[in-house]
Structures are given as structure tokens and as C-alpha cells.
Write a protein that holds these residues in place. Structure first.
Motif, PDB file in Angstrom:
ATOM      1  N   ARG A  95       0.815  -1.217   0.000  1.00 16.77           N
ATOM      2  CA  ARG A  95       0.000   0.000   0.000  1.00 16.77           C
ATOM      3  C   ARG A  95       0.845   1.263   0.000  1.00 16.77           C
ATOM      4  NH1 ARG A  95      -4.242  -1.008   4.803  1.00 16.77           N
ATOM      5  NH2 ARG A  95      -2.271  -1.458   5.864  1.00 16.77           N
ATOM      6  N   TYR A  96       1.952   1.247   0.736  1.00 13.24           N
ATOM      7  CA  TYR A  96       2.816   2.430   0.798  1.00 13.24           C
ATOM      8  C   TYR A  96       3.316   2.770  -0.599  1.00 13.24           C
ATOM      9  CZ  TYR A  96       6.365   5.582   2.770  1.00 13.24           C
ATOM     10  OH  TYR A  96       7.125   6.676   3.095  1.00 13.24           O
ATOM     11  N   GLU A  97       3.879   1.770  -1.269  1.00 15.89           N
ATOM     12  CA  GLU A  97       4.420   1.977  -2.629  1.00 15.89           C
ATOM     13  C   GLU A  97       3.322   2.386  -3.601  1.00 15.89           C
ATOM     14  OE1 GLU A  97       6.406  -0.817  -6.120  1.00 15.89           O
ATOM     15  OE2 GLU A  97       6.568  -1.426  -4.012  1.00 15.89           O
ATOM     16  N   SER A  98       2.154   1.774  -3.463  1.00 17.66           N
ATOM     17  CA  SER A  98       1.041   2.097  -4.355  1.00 17.66           C
ATOM     18  C   SER A  98       0.577   3.531  -4.168  1.00 17.66           C
ATOM     19  CB  SER A  98      -0.122   1.126  -4.097  1.00 17.66           C
ATOM     20  OG  SER A  98      -1.249   1.472  -4.864  1.00 17.66           O
ATOM     21  N   GLU A  99       0.472   3.981  -2.936  1.00 16.79           N
ATOM     22  CA  GLU A  99       0.054   5.358  -2.682  1.00 16.79           C
ATOM     23  C   GLU A  99       1.076   6.349  -3.208  1.00 16.79           C
ATOM     24  OE1 GLU A  99      -2.393   4.291   1.437  1.00 16.79           O
ATOM     25  OE2 GLU A  99      -0.609   5.557   1.509  1.00 16.79           O
ATOM     26  N   ASP A 100       2.362   6.040  -3.013  1.00 19.73           N
ATOM     27  CA  ASP A 100       3.406   6.931  -3.520  1.00 19.73           C
ATOM     28  C   ASP A 100       3.312   7.083  -5.028  1.00 19.73           C
ATOM     29  OD1 ASP A 100       4.521   7.731  -1.182  1.00 19.73           O
ATOM     30  OD2 ASP A 100       6.384   6.606  -1.376  1.00 19.73           O
ATOM     31  N   SER A 101       3.060   5.981  -5.714  1.00 18.66           N
ATOM     32  CA  SER A 101       3.000   6.027  -7.176  1.00 18.66           C
ATOM     33  C   SER A 101       1.826   6.861  -7.675  1.00 18.66           C
ATOM     34  CB  SER A 101       2.900   4.604  -7.742  1.00 18.66           C
ATOM     35  OG  SER A 101       1.661   4.009  -7.392  1.00 18.66           O
ATOM     36  N   GLN A 102       0.799   7.023  -6.822  1.00 15.36           N
ATOM     37  CA  GLN A 102      -0.369   7.813  -7.196  1.00 15.36           C
ATOM     38  C   GLN A 102      -0.339   9.217  -6.604  1.00 15.36           C
ATOM     39  OE1 GLN A 102      -4.144   5.527  -6.691  1.00 15.36           O
ATOM     40  NE2 GLN A 102      -2.796   3.839  -6.102  1.00 15.36           N
ATOM     41  N   GLY A 103       0.771   9.541  -5.921  1.00 17.89           N
ATOM     42  CA  GLY A 103       0.877  10.855  -5.304  1.00 17.89           C
ATOM     43  C   GLY A 103      -0.082  11.043  -4.148  1.00 17.89           C
ATOM     44  N   LYS A 104      -0.396   9.949  -3.444  1.00 18.28           N
ATOM     45  CA  LYS A 104      -1.343  10.008  -2.341  1.00 18.28           C
ATOM     46  C   LYS A 104      -0.660   9.634  -1.025  1.00 18.28           C
ATOM     47  CE  LYS A 104      -5.303   8.619  -5.217  1.00 18.28           C
ATOM     48  NZ  LYS A 104      -6.383   7.606  -5.377  1.00 18.28           N
ATOM     49  N   MET A 105      -1.293   9.999   0.070  1.00 20.20           N
ATOM     50  CA  MET A 105      -0.849   9.578   1.392  1.00 20.20           C
ATOM     51  C   MET A 105      -2.070   9.103   2.162  1.00 20.20           C
ATOM     52  SD  MET A 105       1.254  11.583   4.413  1.00 20.20           S
ATOM     53  CE  MET A 105       2.759  11.644   3.450  1.00 20.20           C
ATOM     54  N   GLY A 106      -2.144   7.793   2.382  1.00 23.69           N
ATOM     55  CA  GLY A 106      -3.296   7.223   3.062  1.00 23.69           C
ATOM     56  C   GLY A 106      -2.874   6.273   4.160  1.00 23.69           C
ATOM     57  N   ILE A 107      -3.691   5.255   4.411  1.00 18.59           N
ATOM     58  CA  ILE A 107      -3.428   4.322   5.493  1.00 18.59           C
ATOM     59  C   ILE A 107      -2.118   3.565   5.282  1.00 18.59           C
ATOM     60  CG2 ILE A 107      -4.703   2.412   4.443  1.00 18.59           C
ATOM     61  CD1 ILE A 107      -4.580   3.373   8.191  1.00 18.59           C
ATOM     62  N   GLY A 108      -1.693   3.425   4.027  1.00 16.42           N
ATOM     63  CA  GLY A 108      -0.435   2.742   3.747  1.00 16.42           C
ATOM     64  C   GLY A 108       0.774   3.457   4.324  1.00 16.42           C
ATOM     65  N   HIS A 109       0.651   4.768   4.562  1.00  9.87           N
ATOM     66  CA  HIS A 109       1.745   5.536   5.161  1.00  9.87           C
ATOM     67  C   HIS A 109       1.681   5.512   6.690  1.00  9.87           C
ATOM     68  CE1 HIS A 109       2.373   6.969   1.102  1.00  9.87           C
ATOM     69  NE2 HIS A 109       3.406   7.673   1.484  1.00  9.87           N
ATOM     70  N   TRP A 110       0.622   4.931   7.233  1.00  6.44           N
ATOM     71  CA  TRP A 110       0.463   4.886   8.686  1.00  6.44           C
ATOM     72  C   TRP A 110       0.537   3.456   9.217  1.00  6.44           C
ATOM     73  CZ3 TRP A 110       0.328   8.936  11.984  1.00  6.44           C
ATOM     74  CH2 TRP A 110       0.125  10.211  11.426  1.00  6.44           C
ATOM     75  N   ALA A 111      -0.317   2.600   8.668  1.00 10.59           N
ATOM     76  CA  ALA A 111      -0.415   1.236   9.188  1.00 10.59           C
ATOM     77  C   ALA A 111       0.770   0.397   8.742  1.00 10.59           C
ATOM     78  CB  ALA A 111      -1.714   0.589   8.727  1.00 10.59           C
TER      79      ALA A 111
END
Length: 344
Positions: A95-111
Motif C-alpha cells: 500500500r505504501y508503494e502504491s500510494e506513492d505512485s499515485q501521489g497520495k498519502m493514506g493508510i499505507g503511510h500509517w499502518a
């Protein structure tokens, strides 16, 4: 960077578990007892040395606190179920890598997520791996609890929030179970005292081991009043009472917990923990919670800890209690003034 370290540590930790799980796979309903033949080194004052870094983030791999009823009395997953959980964890880890690729910051940067393990639940007793039913008073107390996790609840005063909402305490035994992040635990020792530092909500448990008398029962605290002693040369036994009502003893941050942070405690609550060193880098943590006012029976859980002295505890800079309490109350009052249902 921390996620990469976490996954690497999880792989190492999971490598230490198959020896236990392999034996147990002959009977998926049997949890082998903690091996207590290991003799740890001693401190300068002659007590077993259990000090060091014991983060439990390697256990944050989708194992629930309470067992899914479909798993019955099984302590361990089947091979097929374990493969399915491993696949789920692999998806979450991206999720972290996926959010980064979309320019987003979500639960993948926390959990955070660790490698999967075979345990069906952390609860080991009752045999179904679930919390016992409430007693009648437990049902009543649960209905009175308040939290931001309770849907449709109105907010008018700080007492409408639990201690975790207010950045005061996650409580016990919840603080000893893995959560989505901030799973750092450190143990410090000095003559007659053991201290357990908890990364989540920056708390430290102080546990006298010198035989000093407990505080009067009228004095209660968020993490209770603890006293410890040593058994078998490698086990720290801790008994805790005098809990301050307020925190939910299990909470939503622990997978498989009741969904609304509404598991209460009474002045009769008692926690007994056993920290058994089974090797230089391993501790078996057993706990039993007894509260005859709330539950119809005691319940127990077990976690296997792995040493990681390189784990860095981050500052738990919790500011929600300073700002969000007021925001929740203002929004809740406005919604009711406009005849709206609460959005919480």
C-alpha cells in the motif's frame, strides 16, 4: 524506511516460529507450553536479565485478538489458510508503494504490516479463542462507555471520549497487544524494579520486584498498580490491580477486537502476566485477565516476542486530544441543531 526494516525483521522472526508451529501442526488445537529450561544471564544484583528491545511489530501480520468462529478450537491455521493470509499481508505491504505512485498519502503511510504467522488468534483461553460472554453488569458498563469509534454517538463533553481518544492511555491489557503502528516495547531493570516502556501513548509501566507492599485499592491508575516477582530463574510474574476505569481493555487498533472500544473493566479487574525467556532473543508472553464483574470467566492470551535492540522508538506526538475533542463536540452539536444524524 521503517516499513522495510519491519518486513525484514518479520522474516527473521517468522523463521524462529516454524519450529514451534511444525510440532503443533500434528494437532492444530494444541499450543506447546513455553520452554522454561533456558537460563538467562543475571544482572549485577542477581536477577534474570530480560532488559532490551522487544518490539511486537513482527506480530502485526493479520492475526486477530479473537478467533473467527469458523476456526473452532484450532490454535493454528491450515496450510491453505496460512497461504491465504500470507497473500493478504503481501497486498497490504504494497500500500505504501502504491500510494506513492499515485501521489497520495493514506493508510499505507500509517499502518504497518508484518509477515503472516499461523496463529488463529492471540486469545488462547477460552478454547474458542474469543472473549467470554459479559456478565449482566458487564453489559450495563459496556453500554455506558463512550468513544469516537461508537457510531451515531453524540459528543458534548470530554467524558464522551475514551482515554485513547484523549491521548492519555491505551490502557491494559490492550497496550501489550500489537496495533497498527508504534509497537515498540523496551524493558529496563534496576535493583528491585522493572520498567516497561510502551511506544504507543508514550507510557512506562513501573513494576517493583523487591517485595514492597501494594498501594491501597482506593488509589487507581490508568495502567494499574503492578508488583512483580521471579520464578524458575527465567520468568517475571507480574500481578496488576487498581485499574482506573475508562480505557477499553481491548480496542479497535488490535485486529479482531470488538469494533467500538467498549470492553469495560471494574475495580475487581486483575491482570497476571508471565514473561518467560526461552532463549537469548525470545520471550513467551502469557497473560490472564480476570474480572468477575464484567466477564463470566477469565480469559488468557499468548504472544511470542523476538528481541530487536536496533528498533527505534518514535515520539508518540499525540495532539488529537488537544484539538480534535473540541472539533468533535462542535460538529456534533451543529449536526443536532440542524436535525442531522451524527456523521461519526
Amino acid at each position: 524506511m521503517r516499513l522495510t526494516t519491519l518486513l525484514a525483521a518479520s522474516v527473521l522472526a517468522s523463521g524462529a516460529l516454524p519450529a514451534i508451529a511444525q510440532d503443533a501442526l500434528q494437532d492444530l488445537t494444541v499450543l506447546p507450553p513455553a520452554q522454561n529450561g533456558y537460563k538467562p544471564t543475571k544482572t549485577e544484583w542477581g536477577e534474570p536479565d530480560i532488559s532490551g528491545g522487544w518490539p511486537i511489530d513482527h506480530l502485526n501480520g493479520r492475526t486477530p485478538l479473537m478467533r473467527d468462529p469458523k476456526d473452532g478450537n484450532r490454535i493454528y491455521l491450515t496450510d491453505e489458510e496460512f497461504a491465504e493470509r500470507t497473500e493478504q499481508v503481501a497486498i497490504l505491504a504494497k500500500r505504501y508503494e502504491s500510494e506513492d505512485s499515485q501521489g497520495k498519502m493514506g493508510i499505507g503511510h500509517w499502518a504497518e504490516v508484518a509477515a503472516a504467522n499461523r496463529r488463529t488468534s492471540w486469545i488462547t483461553s477460552p478454547s474458542d479463542g474469543r472473549l467470554p460472554p459479559y456478565a449482566e453488569e458487564g453489559k450495563r458498563l459496556s453500554g455506558q462507555m463512550r468513544s469516537t469509534w461508537r457510531r451515531g454517538q453524540a459528543f458534548d463533553w470530554p467524558t464522551d471520549f475514551d482515554s485513547w481518544d484523549r491521548c492519555i492511555s491505551r490502557g491494559l491489557p490492550a497496550s501489550m497487544f500489537p496495533v497498527m503502528y508504534n509497537n515498540g516495547i523496551r524493558i529496563f531493570q534496576s535493583p528491585g524494579v522493572v520498567a516497561i516502556q510502551l511506544e504507543m501513548v508514550h507510557e512506562t509501566r513501573i513494576i517493583p520486584t523487591d517485595g514492597s507492599p501494594s498501594l491501597p485499592r482506593q488509589i487507581d491508575m490508568w495502567l494499574g498498580e503492578s508488583r512483580g516477582h521471579w520464578e524458575d530463574g527465567n520468568t517475571l510474574v507480574v500481578e496488576t490491580t487498581n485499574f482506573k476505569p475508562g480505557p477499553s481493555i481491548t480496542n479497535i487498533g488490535t485486529t479482531g477486537s470488538p469494533p467500538e472500544n467498549d470492553t469495560p473493566l471494574s475495580p475487581q479487574a486483575r491482570l497476571v502476566e508471565r514473561f518467560t525467556m526461552t532463549g537469548p532473543d525470545s520471550i513467551v508472553y502469557d497473560m490472564t485477565w480476570t474480572d468477575p464483574v464484567v466477564f463470566t470467566a477469565p480469559w488468557s492470551a499468548r504472544l511470542d516476542w523476538v528481541r530487536d535492540d536496533d528498533f527505534s522508538i518514535f515520539e508518540y506526538a499525540c495532539t488529537e486530544g488537544n484539538e480534535q475533542i473540541r472539533n468533535y463536540i462542535n460538529v456534533s452539536r451543529q449536526e443536532r441543531a440542524q436535525g442531522m444524524e451524527s456523521s461519526q
